[in-house]
Design a protein around this motif. Sequence first.
Motif, short mmCIF file in Angstrom:
data_model
loop_
_atom_site.label_atom_id
_atom_site.label_comp_id
_atom_site.label_asym_id
_atom_site.label_seq_id
_atom_site.Cartn_x
_atom_site.Cartn_y
_atom_site.Cartn_z
N ASP A 179 112.84 -15.22 45.42
CA ASP A 179 112.21 -14.96 46.65
C ASP A 179 111.01 -14.28 46.74
N PHE A 180 110.32 -14.24 48.02
CA PHE A 180 109.17 -13.47 48.04
C PHE A 180 109.24 -11.79 47.78
N GLN A 181 110.52 -11.44 48.24
CA GLN A 181 110.58 -10.03 47.90
C GLN A 181 110.38 -9.69 46.70
N ALA A 182 110.79 -10.54 45.58
CA ALA A 182 110.62 -10.34 44.17
C ALA A 182 109.34 -10.32 43.71
N PHE A 183 108.65 -11.09 44.26
CA PHE A 183 107.20 -11.01 43.78
C PHE A 183 106.51 -9.89 44.39
N ARG A 184 106.72 -9.46 45.79
CA ARG A 184 106.22 -8.13 46.25
C ARG A 184 106.69 -7.13 45.48
N ASP A 185 107.93 -6.96 45.18
CA ASP A 185 108.48 -5.88 44.20
C ASP A 185 107.78 -5.84 42.87
N VAL A 186 107.63 -6.75 42.03
CA VAL A 186 107.13 -6.81 40.70
C VAL A 186 105.84 -6.49 40.86
N VAL A 187 104.82 -6.80 41.78
CA VAL A 187 103.49 -6.37 41.87
C VAL A 187 103.52 -4.70 42.21
N ASP A 188 104.44 -4.41 43.00
CA ASP A 188 104.31 -3.03 43.31
C ASP A 188 104.76 -2.38 42.09
N ALA A 189 105.67 -2.66 41.48
CA ALA A 189 106.32 -2.13 40.09
C ALA A 189 105.07 -1.87 39.09
N LEU A 190 104.24 -2.94 39.08
CA LEU A 190 103.11 -2.65 38.05
C LEU A 190 101.88 -1.96 38.62
N GLY A 191 102.03 -1.35 39.74
CA GLY A 191 101.01 -0.43 40.42
C GLY A 191 99.93 -1.31 41.13
N GLY A 192 100.18 -2.57 41.31
CA GLY A 192 99.17 -3.38 42.12
C GLY A 192 98.58 -4.58 41.01
N VAL A 193 97.83 -5.46 41.70
CA VAL A 193 97.29 -6.39 40.84
C VAL A 193 95.89 -6.94 41.31
N VAL A 207 106.23 -13.42 65.28
CA VAL A 207 107.47 -14.07 65.20
C VAL A 207 108.17 -13.79 63.88
N ASP A 208 107.36 -14.28 62.75
CA ASP A 208 108.02 -13.85 61.44
C ASP A 208 107.59 -12.71 60.81
N GLY A 209 106.72 -11.77 61.48
CA GLY A 209 106.40 -10.54 60.94
C GLY A 209 105.00 -10.80 59.91
N THR A 210 104.35 -11.93 60.08
CA THR A 210 103.10 -12.14 59.28
C THR A 210 101.96 -11.08 59.57
N ASP A 211 101.46 -10.26 58.93
CA ASP A 211 100.36 -9.62 59.24
C ASP A 211 99.42 -9.59 58.07
N ILE A 212 98.52 -10.66 57.72
CA ILE A 212 97.61 -10.64 56.89
C ILE A 212 96.04 -10.35 57.29
N ASN A 213 95.40 -9.17 56.66
CA ASN A 213 94.23 -8.85 56.91
C ASN A 213 93.49 -8.38 55.66
N ASP A 222 98.46 -4.33 46.70
CA ASP A 222 99.84 -4.13 46.40
C ASP A 222 100.52 -5.35 46.70
N GLY A 223 102.06 -5.12 46.75
CA GLY A 223 102.80 -6.17 46.46
C GLY A 223 102.57 -7.12 47.92
N LYS A 224 102.65 -6.51 48.98
CA LYS A 224 102.46 -7.10 50.30
C LYS A 224 101.14 -7.84 50.43
N GLU A 225 100.21 -7.42 50.00
CA GLU A 225 98.80 -7.52 50.05
C GLU A 225 98.67 -8.97 49.11
N ALA A 226 99.20 -8.74 48.11
CA ALA A 226 99.26 -9.83 46.85
C ALA A 226 100.06 -11.26 47.57
N LEU A 227 101.07 -11.09 48.30
CA LEU A 227 101.78 -12.12 48.73
C LEU A 227 101.08 -12.68 49.90
N ASP A 228 100.44 -11.73 50.66
CA ASP A 228 99.32 -12.27 51.68
C ASP A 228 98.30 -13.10 51.11
#
Length: 360
Positions: A179-193, A207-213, A222-228
């Motif tokens: 799932d997406f959380q795995a992707f975010r956590d992997v990127v964070d574990a590597l210190g970003g991409v 509604v779904d918590g999306t906040d892309i900027n 970071d993980g959230k930004e990479a997923l965004d």
Amino acid sequence: MNSGHSSLPPRAKNGGVSKKKPPRKKKSGVKSFFKAILIIVLLAVLGVVIYAGSLYFKAENGVLDTGNNTPVPPEKAATVKPITMLILGTDYRPKHQTYLTDVMMVVSMNPETNSATLVSLPRDTNIQLEGYNSNRKLNSFYTTFKSQEKDGGTSAEDEMKTMLGKYLDVDIDYVTVLDFQAFRDVVDALGGVNVNVQYNMCHRDSVDGTDINLKAGPQKLDGKEALDYVRYRKSMNCNPKTKESNDFDRNARQSEVLHSLIDQMKSFGGATKVFKVLDAVDDNMKTDLEKDQLKNMIKAYYDINKDNVKFMPVTGEWRSPFVYINESELAEAKQALKDELAGKHMNEPEETNTDSVSNP
């Protein structure tokens, strides 16, 4: 990686390594190697195991366990037999508990050529396939199969293997779902991409918590930004609005992020963070790989080079609400998977120009 790196296990016909005192088990040790291989495949970063001398040792000594102890016949071992795996990335998040598959990839790997070919399909693909509803987007089938599974049907993962194996005309051996959380956590574990954001991206949805900027330009996410960055589709609740994106743009960004993650893992810093990466996906993955097959895979692919991992995103024409696949590209993708299995790994195709294609 330079040739002086000597911590990797030597290739041996019997797959053996010198006997050493097994390291003490950690809390997540029995699952770590399992997660490592799955990250490798999902991210098309089969080269991650280039740092996995210690993981190799643990696998050989039975310290790590996938939970699937089904024996693998010698003739089907990944060390001698090419294998094909379906990779599904779901949009499941704490605030968005669904199983839509925003990422759908099929990867074929060949131990003889030490190479892999990865085909990705747009989430909005209109599948023209006998026995399947052509009035639905490809990314919705897994959710339907999950519902049928609850009513006593075949597992959703097996249904997806069957459907996409038929669609791509290839036998799919295994399936992995993250799932997406795995992707975010992997990127964070590597210190970003590190990526180069081509244009501003803004999308807000309470509604779904999306906040892309995201702002245009080279940067480390970071993980959230990479997923965004990978998921961005269109501007919403933003002033000014930003440029829209399409399935093909997203596939290109996936490829960019995956290549960047390969480079991250191949740096010394990435290598030292490998166990953090493994723990990052501890609770966000499902697979049907056997324990023995994982050991076979690390023997076969621990030194694969990213230049031997070919990405083939299939594109098409957007006609709302579907993407109608380019049949010639689909035919090329099918052939590339077959060629990989036959030991005929080809150079990666040139990028497709998708500037004129757009969709919501």
